[in-house]
Motif scaffolding. Structure first.
Motif, PDB file in Angstrom:
ATOM      1  N   THR A 247       0.803  -1.219   0.000  1.00 34.18           N
ATOM      2  CA  THR A 247       0.000   0.000   0.000  1.00 34.18           C
ATOM      3  C   THR A 247       0.836   1.270   0.000  1.00 34.18           C
ATOM      4  N   ASN A 248       2.099   1.198   0.402  1.00 37.68           N
ATOM      5  CA  ASN A 248       2.934   2.396   0.443  1.00 37.68           C
ATOM      6  C   ASN A 248       3.877   2.524  -0.745  1.00 37.68           C
ATOM      7  N   LEU A 249       3.818   1.594  -1.683  1.00 38.56           N
ATOM      8  CA  LEU A 249       4.688   1.678  -2.850  1.00 38.56           C
ATOM      9  C   LEU A 249       4.089   2.646  -3.868  1.00 38.56           C
ATOM     10  N   ASN A 250       4.957   3.321  -4.620  1.00 40.39           N
ATOM     11  CA  ASN A 250       4.464   4.280  -5.601  1.00 40.39           C
ATOM     12  C   ASN A 250       4.907   3.908  -7.007  1.00 40.39           C
ATOM     13  N   ILE A 251       4.984   2.604  -7.264  1.00 38.29           N
ATOM     14  CA  ILE A 251       5.317   2.140  -8.601  1.00 38.29           C
ATOM     15  C   ILE A 251       4.222   1.206  -9.087  1.00 38.29           C
ATOM     16  N   PRO A 252       3.997   1.155 -10.392  1.00 37.23           N
ATOM     17  CA  PRO A 252       2.950   0.271 -10.909  1.00 37.23           C
ATOM     18  C   PRO A 252       3.423  -1.171 -10.960  1.00 37.23           C
ATOM     19  N   PHE A 253       2.488  -2.080 -10.906  1.00 43.40           N
ATOM     20  CA  PHE A 253       2.814  -3.496 -10.996  1.00 43.40           C
ATOM     21  C   PHE A 253       2.445  -4.025 -12.377  1.00 43.40           C
ATOM     22  N   THR A 254       3.165  -5.034 -12.830  1.00 40.13           N
ATOM     23  CA  THR A 254       2.805  -5.727 -14.055  1.00 40.13           C
ATOM     24  C   THR A 254       1.965  -6.936 -13.701  1.00 40.13           C
ATOM     25  N   GLY A 255       1.467  -7.624 -14.693  1.00 40.64           N
ATOM     26  CA  GLY A 255       0.605  -8.762 -14.441  1.00 40.64           C
ATOM     27  C   GLY A 255      -0.848  -8.327 -14.429  1.00 40.64           C
ATOM     28  N   ASN A 256      -1.760  -9.281 -14.347  1.00 33.38           N
ATOM     29  CA  ASN A 256      -3.176  -8.929 -14.442  1.00 33.38           C
ATOM     30  C   ASN A 256      -3.930  -9.120 -13.135  1.00 33.38           C
ATOM     31  N   LEU A 257      -3.230  -9.290 -12.018  1.00 36.36           N
ATOM     32  CA  LEU A 257      -3.896  -9.429 -10.733  1.00 36.36           C
ATOM     33  C   LEU A 257      -4.487  -8.096 -10.285  1.00 36.36           C
ATOM     34  N   PHE A 258      -5.435  -8.155  -9.344  1.00 41.66           N
ATOM     35  CA  PHE A 258      -6.089  -6.930  -8.874  1.00 41.66           C
ATOM     36  C   PHE A 258      -5.097  -5.951  -8.257  1.00 41.66           C
ATOM     37  N   ILE A 259      -4.094  -6.477  -7.548  1.00 43.00           N
ATOM     38  CA  ILE A 259      -3.082  -5.588  -6.960  1.00 43.00           C
ATOM     39  C   ILE A 259      -2.401  -4.773  -8.052  1.00 43.00           C
ATOM     40  N   GLY A 260      -2.190  -5.393  -9.194  1.00 42.00           N
ATOM     41  CA  GLY A 260      -1.596  -4.682 -10.326  1.00 42.00           C
ATOM     42  C   GLY A 260      -2.517  -3.613 -10.863  1.00 42.00           C
ATOM     43  N   PHE A 261      -3.801  -3.918 -10.924  1.00 43.13           N
ATOM     44  CA  PHE A 261      -4.804  -2.966 -11.414  1.00 43.13           C
ATOM     45  C   PHE A 261      -4.848  -1.718 -10.546  1.00 43.13           C
ATOM     46  N   LYS A 262      -4.981  -1.904  -9.252  1.00 45.15           N
ATOM     47  CA  LYS A 262      -5.136  -0.737  -8.383  1.00 45.15           C
ATOM     48  C   LYS A 262      -3.850   0.087  -8.284  1.00 45.15           C
ATOM     49  N   GLU A 263      -2.700  -0.584  -8.320  1.00 47.94           N
ATOM     50  CA  GLU A 263      -1.458   0.176  -8.259  1.00 47.94           C
ATOM     51  C   GLU A 263      -1.202   0.921  -9.568  1.00 47.94           C
ATOM     52  N   ALA A 264      -1.612   0.327 -10.683  1.00 49.35           N
ATOM     53  CA  ALA A 264      -1.465   1.012 -11.969  1.00 49.35           C
ATOM     54  C   ALA A 264      -2.357   2.243 -12.039  1.00 49.35           C
ATOM     55  N   ILE A 265      -3.598   2.120 -11.564  1.00 53.13           N
ATOM     56  CA  ILE A 265      -4.515   3.267 -11.513  1.00 53.13           C
ATOM     57  C   ILE A 265      -3.939   4.347 -10.593  1.00 53.13           C
ATOM     58  N   GLY A 266      -3.477   3.931  -9.421  1.00 55.12           N
ATOM     59  CA  GLY A 266      -2.921   4.887  -8.460  1.00 55.12           C
ATOM     60  C   GLY A 266      -1.716   5.614  -9.009  1.00 55.12           C
ATOM     61  N   PHE A 267      -0.876   4.914  -9.732  1.00 53.72           N
ATOM     62  CA  PHE A 267       0.311   5.552 -10.301  1.00 53.72           C
ATOM     63  C   PHE A 267      -0.077   6.542 -11.399  1.00 53.72           C
ATOM     64  N   LYS A 268      -1.042   6.161 -12.215  1.00 52.12           N
ATOM     65  CA  LYS A 268      -1.508   7.051 -13.283  1.00 52.12           C
ATOM     66  C   LYS A 268      -2.144   8.310 -12.713  1.00 52.12           C
ATOM     67  N   GLU A 269      -2.918   8.146 -11.656  1.00 51.93           N
ATOM     68  CA  GLU A 269      -3.651   9.272 -11.084  1.00 51.93           C
ATOM     69  C   GLU A 269      -2.751  10.221 -10.287  1.00 51.93           C
ATOM     70  N   SER A 270      -1.830   9.670  -9.492  1.00 54.35           N
ATOM     71  CA  SER A 270      -1.088  10.531  -8.561  1.00 54.35           C
ATOM     72  C   SER A 270       0.364  10.121  -8.356  1.00 54.35           C
ATOM     73  N   GLU A 271       0.854   9.172  -9.159  1.00 58.04           N
ATOM     74  CA  GLU A 271       2.162   8.562  -8.918  1.00 58.04           C
ATOM     75  C   GLU A 271       2.190   7.853  -7.567  1.00 58.04           C
ATOM     76  N   GLY A 272       1.026   7.380  -7.138  1.00 60.37           N
ATOM     77  CA  GLY A 272       0.919   6.632  -5.890  1.00 60.37           C
ATOM     78  C   GLY A 272       1.016   7.470  -4.635  1.00 60.37           C
ATOM     79  N   LYS A 273       0.792   8.775  -4.731  1.00 60.70           N
ATOM     80  CA  LYS A 273       0.955   9.676  -3.586  1.00 60.70           C
ATOM     81  C   LYS A 273      -0.369   9.878  -2.857  1.00 60.70           C
ATOM     82  N   TYR A 274      -0.423   9.374  -1.629  1.00 64.67           N
ATOM     83  CA  TYR A 274      -1.667   9.438  -0.856  1.00 64.67           C
ATOM     84  C   TYR A 274      -2.062  10.868  -0.468  1.00 64.67           C
ATOM     85  N   LYS A 275      -1.114  11.765  -0.353  1.00 67.12           N
ATOM     86  CA  LYS A 275      -1.422  13.115   0.118  1.00 67.12           C
ATOM     87  C   LYS A 275      -1.541  14.137  -1.015  1.00 67.12           C
TER      88      LYS A 275
END
Length: 213
Positions: free
Chosen positions: A54-82
């Motif tokens: 949850t604290n990583l700011n890099i996208p994941f490869t593969g087609n698992l859900f963890i990859g989906f949400k991290e890819a979206i998060g990186f696209k939207e904010s580079e994974g920055k919660y604040k």
């Protein structure tokens, strides 16, 4: 005769020495090599626990859900919660205040301080959008529309960008109407970029809210 014996003896020793350097490794005895890991999970991620990422700011490869949400998060904010952008969209997944309210969150300050709340809000919004767009998913999943292979994850990603209503309009015009957000990012581009992920674990629930506990 002695010279020939000396020559052949030396040659035999050299060959034996060189051959010893090319013996195959017995990798099946080395546990670190994960030779018995047949499902491939450990090759994708160092940890099997989703919360570890949850604290990583890099996208994941593969087609698992963890990859989906991290890819979206990186696209939207580079994974920055604040992160708060110029239009006031907040957090890793760039929620607007009205969207936050729709999943039961009314304190934006608390939301920005809580990665756990943001992750739960993202899943709740996916559940809500999946319920609203279930008819679209059933009709178009696996079909090619305007040159894009439509998948459930692509539909949900597009809904995250522009809302479920925008996705319905996109398909109403067979993908030929250019629908985009305030920064010019199109529904079609999200449909393409985030297609093919496994979002089957998301339960459709139009009344989904983010648990605050």
């Amino acid at each position: 005769m002695i010279k020939k014996w000396y020559f052949y003896t030396s040659l035999t020793i050299i060959i034996a020495f060189l051959s010893s350097g090319f013996k195959p490794l017995k990798i099946d005895t080395d546990e670190w090599f994960l030779i018995k890991n047949t499902d491939g999970i450990r090759y994708l991620f160092p940890s099997l626990e989703e919360d570890d990422y949850t604290n990583l700011n890099i996208p994941f490869t593969g087609n698992l859900f963890i990859g989906f949400k991290e890819a979206i998060g990186f696209k939207e904010s580079e994974g920055k919660y604040k992160k708060v952008n110029s239009l006031g969209y907040m957090g890793k997944y760039q929620f607007g205040s009205e969207t936050l309210k729709s999943v039961g969150i009314h304190d934006s300050t608390l939301f920005l301080r809580s990665p756990k709340m943001q992750e739960r809000a993202f899943v709740a919004l996916l559940s809500k959008n999946k319920a609203i767009l279930q008819d679209v998913i059933d009709k178009y999943d696996g079909k090619v529309v305007n040159g894009i292979l439509v998948t459930e994850s692509g539909i949900l990603a597009a809904a995250h960008l522009g809302g479920a209503g925008s996705v319905k309009r996109y398909f109403k015009y067979n993908g030929k109407k250019y629908i985009r957000d305030a920064y010019g990012t199109s529904i079609r581009s999200y449909m393409k970029a985030f297609g093919g992920y496994d979002t089957s674990l998301i339960v459709a629930n139009v009344n989904a809210i983010a648990s605050l506990n």
